[in-house]
Design a protein around this motif. Structure first.
Motif, PDB file in Angstrom:
ATOM      1  N   ALA A 197       0.919  -1.207   0.036  1.00 39.60           N
ATOM      2  CA  ALA A 197       0.294  -0.132   0.318  1.00 39.60           C
ATOM      3  C   ALA A 197       0.636   1.371  -0.035  1.00 39.60           C
ATOM      4  O   ALA A 197       0.854   1.943  -0.851  1.00 39.60           O
ATOM      5  N   ARG A 198       1.980   1.407   0.832  1.00 36.45           N
ATOM      6  CA  ARG A 198       2.835   2.617   1.053  1.00 36.45           C
ATOM      7  C   ARG A 198       3.273   2.800  -0.274  1.00 36.45           C
ATOM      8  O   ARG A 198       3.628   3.847  -1.221  1.00 36.45           O
ATOM      9  N   GLU A 199       4.502   1.437  -1.094  1.00 39.27           N
ATOM     10  CA  GLU A 199       4.904   1.313  -2.040  1.00 39.27           C
ATOM     11  C   GLU A 199       3.732   1.946  -3.340  1.00 39.27           C
ATOM     12  O   GLU A 199       4.616   2.433  -4.318  1.00 39.27           O
ATOM     13  N   LEU A 200       2.453   2.043  -3.632  1.00 39.85           N
ATOM     14  CA  LEU A 200       1.585   2.349  -4.461  1.00 39.85           C
ATOM     15  C   LEU A 200       1.492   3.788  -4.448  1.00 39.85           C
ATOM     16  O   LEU A 200       0.474   4.118  -4.894  1.00 39.85           O
ATOM     17  N   HIS A 201       1.212   3.924  -3.220  1.00 38.12           N
ATOM     18  CA  HIS A 201       0.529   5.387  -3.031  1.00 38.12           C
ATOM     19  C   HIS A 201       1.746   6.802  -2.940  1.00 38.12           C
ATOM     20  O   HIS A 201       1.398   7.629  -3.488  1.00 38.12           O
ATOM     21  N   ALA A 202       2.809   6.055  -2.583  1.00 43.08           N
ATOM     22  CA  ALA A 202       4.423   6.286  -3.686  1.00 43.08           C
ATOM     23  C   ALA A 202       4.559   6.570  -4.699  1.00 43.08           C
ATOM     24  O   ALA A 202       4.202   7.716  -5.487  1.00 43.08           O
ATOM     25  N   ALA A 259       1.686   6.206  -6.571  1.00 41.77           N
ATOM     26  CA  ALA A 259       1.067   6.990  -7.281  1.00 41.77           C
ATOM     27  C   ALA A 259       0.860   8.906  -7.442  1.00 41.77           C
ATOM     28  O   ALA A 259       1.274   9.721  -8.872  1.00 41.77           O
ATOM     29  N   LYS A 260       1.295   9.101  -6.262  1.00 41.67           N
ATOM     30  CA  LYS A 260       1.340  10.482  -6.156  1.00 41.67           C
ATOM     31  C   LYS A 260       2.676  11.007  -6.886  1.00 41.67           C
ATOM     32  O   LYS A 260       2.390  11.747  -7.406  1.00 41.67           O
ATOM     33  N   LYS A 261       3.894  10.309  -7.240  1.00 41.92           N
ATOM     34  CA  LYS A 261       5.101  10.875  -8.221  1.00 41.92           C
ATOM     35  C   LYS A 261       3.712  10.865  -9.550  1.00 41.92           C
ATOM     36  O   LYS A 261       4.783  11.852 -10.598  1.00 41.92           O
TER      37      LYS A 261
END
Length: 109
Positions: free
Chosen positions: A77-82, A84-86
């Motif tokens: 979840a943290r990996e995908l959130h980061a 996505a933000k990029k």
């Protein structure tokens, strides 16, 4: 409504029952959408569908929102959130439980 399933026959069955259209890839399903919902089996499946070749992230537009219902690890979840933000869109981790039977009976938690 555009749907994608890793088993194309399941996507076709869903479209026949509920309408909409099916996509050949997660990228195709995500293209042009304001909201994308996902629910797959585990971290590896989720990573592949989101970031793999023709993954949903490659089709997401800036400002869109991806809501992931997979019961997966906090790390993915943290990996995908980061990521996505990029790329300029949002990622919401919203896991559900209850399996296929829960989904079919409208009792997911």
């Amino acid at each position: 409504m555009t749907v994608f399933n890793r088993t194309a026959a399941k996507a076709g069955q869903w479209v026949a029952q509920h309408g909409g259209k099916s996509a050949k890839t997660p990228k195709e399903a995500a293209q042009g959408q304001d909201f994308v919902m996902a629910c797959v089996g585990n971290d590896n499946d989720l990573r592949e569908v989101m970031l793999g070749q023709n993954g949903a992230f490659d089709g997401m537009k800036k400002g869109a929102i991806l809501v992931d219902h997979t019961t997966a690890s906090a790390e993915i979840a943290r990996e995908l959130h980061a990521e996505a933000k990029k790329r300029g869109f949002d990622f919401i981790d919203a896991p559900v439980s209850g399996g296929q039977a829960g989904a079919e009976n409208g009792v997911l938690t």
